[in-house]
Design a protein around this motif. Structure first.
Motif, mmCIF file in Angstrom:
data_model
loop_
_atom_site.group_PDB
_atom_site.id
_atom_site.type_symbol
_atom_site.label_atom_id
_atom_site.label_comp_id
_atom_site.label_asym_id
_atom_site.label_seq_id
_atom_site.Cartn_x
_atom_site.Cartn_y
_atom_site.Cartn_z
ATOM 1 N N UNK A 1 0.842 -1.201 0.000
ATOM 2 C CA UNK A 1 0.000 0.000 0.000
ATOM 3 C C UNK A 1 0.875 1.248 0.000
ATOM 4 N N UNK A 2 0.553 2.198 -0.852
ATOM 5 C CA UNK A 2 1.228 3.495 -0.790
ATOM 6 C C UNK A 2 0.179 4.568 -1.059
ATOM 7 N N UNK B 1 1.462 -10.844 -12.960
ATOM 8 C CA UNK B 1 1.578 -11.874 -11.908
ATOM 9 C C UNK B 1 0.222 -12.147 -11.267
ATOM 10 N N UNK B 2 -0.823 -11.495 -11.768
ATOM 11 C CA UNK B 2 -2.178 -11.775 -11.272
ATOM 12 C C UNK B 2 -2.601 -10.928 -10.092
ATOM 13 N N UNK B 3 -1.881 -9.832 -9.814
ATOM 14 C CA UNK B 3 -2.253 -8.972 -8.687
ATOM 15 C C UNK B 3 -3.316 -7.953 -9.053
ATOM 16 N N UNK B 4 -4.051 -7.505 -8.033
ATOM 17 C CA UNK B 4 -4.983 -6.392 -8.215
ATOM 18 C C UNK B 4 -4.168 -5.115 -8.034
ATOM 19 N N UNK B 5 -4.412 -4.110 -8.861
ATOM 20 C CA UNK B 5 -3.677 -2.853 -8.727
ATOM 21 C C UNK B 5 -4.673 -1.712 -8.847
ATOM 22 N N UNK C 1 1.199 12.308 -9.795
ATOM 23 C CA UNK C 1 1.518 11.598 -8.546
ATOM 24 C C UNK C 1 0.369 10.644 -8.265
ATOM 25 N N UNK C 2 0.702 9.412 -7.866
ATOM 26 C CA UNK C 2 -0.363 8.447 -7.618
ATOM 27 C C UNK C 2 -0.245 7.829 -6.222
ATOM 28 N N UNK C 3 -1.390 7.331 -5.767
ATOM 29 C CA UNK C 3 -1.464 6.438 -4.617
ATOM 30 C C UNK C 3 -1.920 5.097 -5.170
ATOM 31 N N UNK C 4 -1.568 4.004 -4.515
ATOM 32 C CA UNK C 4 -2.022 2.719 -5.041
ATOM 33 C C UNK C 4 -2.106 1.665 -3.947
ATOM 34 N N UNK C 5 -2.887 0.639 -4.241
ATOM 35 C CA UNK C 5 -2.930 -0.570 -3.403
ATOM 36 C C UNK C 5 -2.740 -1.755 -4.340
ATOM 37 N N UNK C 6 -1.710 -2.546 -4.101
ATOM 38 C CA UNK C 6 -1.508 -3.789 -4.857
ATOM 39 C C UNK C 6 -1.875 -4.923 -3.909
ATOM 40 N N UNK C 7 -2.840 -5.749 -4.309
ATOM 41 C CA UNK C 7 -3.301 -6.825 -3.422
ATOM 42 C C UNK C 7 -3.272 -8.158 -4.157
#
Ligand code: IPD
Ligand code: CA
Ligand code: CA
Length: 264
Positions: free
Chosen positions: A203-204, A224-228, A245-251
């Protein structure tokens, strides 16, 4: 030559040219503010020059969007953009902390979602992560997937460097719930490790991440099959601009996403 091979070769050359520099005075040399808004260090400049020299050598028709050098047009009729963070984790590289990488990606349009290829090389040991659209993600020569199984230890990556007190307060329930939160200091390498299944979520939410920090990670995580997702839990996308500038969650999956997001 395939684009992925060009990026891999450029990345390999960075590793060869900088591998003896981390933690030295030579690495730290100050070159003033770069296009991305941070001070360019000598190690950043050497790594970027390596890529620019190589792309010129093979006459690759592209526009380079470098974190330090800015926009460099190598052709009047470019095939697309090479998005370059030649050294991600510069503070670690300068101090000699062995966690920094190079991040190179290729996009056909002015959008993150048009990225077709990406390569991240761990510059402390030369290990390489790469992906091309619809062709999977790889770590050295092995295909990688995000961690889908229920893990023995849940590892929650959260970048809190320079975060505001408001954000820290918002994230506090996550720190309380999870015993294993992590931030290592090179976002691109953290995304690659997440893609390899070493973390369950990354998370960022600081709204500080530049296009160069995330471009290669974007395609590697997706392949790789992750949610972004962005901070509104929509598919992450953005313009390839220097102001972006971005914020993101990779799950790794919906379950861990829902579990962590329900805390904030
Ligand atoms: C930085 C790293 C760091 C992140 C910063 C980035 P740089 O990139 O990715 O992990 O916290 O936001 O700027 O400056 O070392 O290329
Ligand atoms: Ca960076
Ligand atoms: Ca950088």
């Amino acid at each position: 030559m395939e684009i992925i091979e060009i990026l891999r070769e450029a990345s390999k050359r960075i590793y060869e040219n900088v591998k003896d520099l981390p933690g030295t005075d030579k690495a730290a040399g100050d070159f003033g503010l770069g296009a991305g808004g941070d001070i360019s260090r000598n190690i950043d400049i050497i790594a970027e020059k390596t890529v620019l020299d190589y792309l010129k050598e093979i006459n690759f028709k592209c526009v380079v969007l470098g974190e330090e050098c800015g926009r460099v047009e190598l052709s009047e009729k470019p095939k697309g953009f090479v998005i370059m963070d030649a050294i991600d984790g510069s503070a670690n590289a300068v101090r000699g902390v062995p966690f920094f990488c190079s991040s190179l990606a290729f996009a056909t349009e002015n959008k993150l979602s048009s990225i077709s290829d990406g390569v991240i090389t761990n510059l402390s040991n030369g290990e390489m992560y790469w992906a091309s659209k619809n062709q999977g993600a790889f770590y050295n020569n092995k295909e990688i997937k995000v961690h889908k199984k229920d893990p023995i230890y849940k590892i929650v990556g959260i970048n809190t460097s320079g975060a505001s007190i408001e954000l820290i307060n918002k994230l506090q329930p996550i720190f309380e719930k999870y015993d294993h939160t992590r931030h290592f200091g090179a976002n691109a390498l953290e995304m690659a490790m997440f893609a390899r299944g070493l973390m369950d979520i990354f998370i960022d939410l600081r709204n500080k991440i530049r296009i160069q920090d995330i471009a290669a990670g974007y395609i590697i995580v997706k392949e790789a099959g992750g949610l972004l997702l962005d901070s509104n839990l929509h598919q992450l996308d953005a313009d390839l601009g220097y102001e972006t500038r971005v914020s993101f969650i990779a799950a790794a999956n919906q379950e861990i996403l829902d579990e962590v997001v329900s805390q904030i």
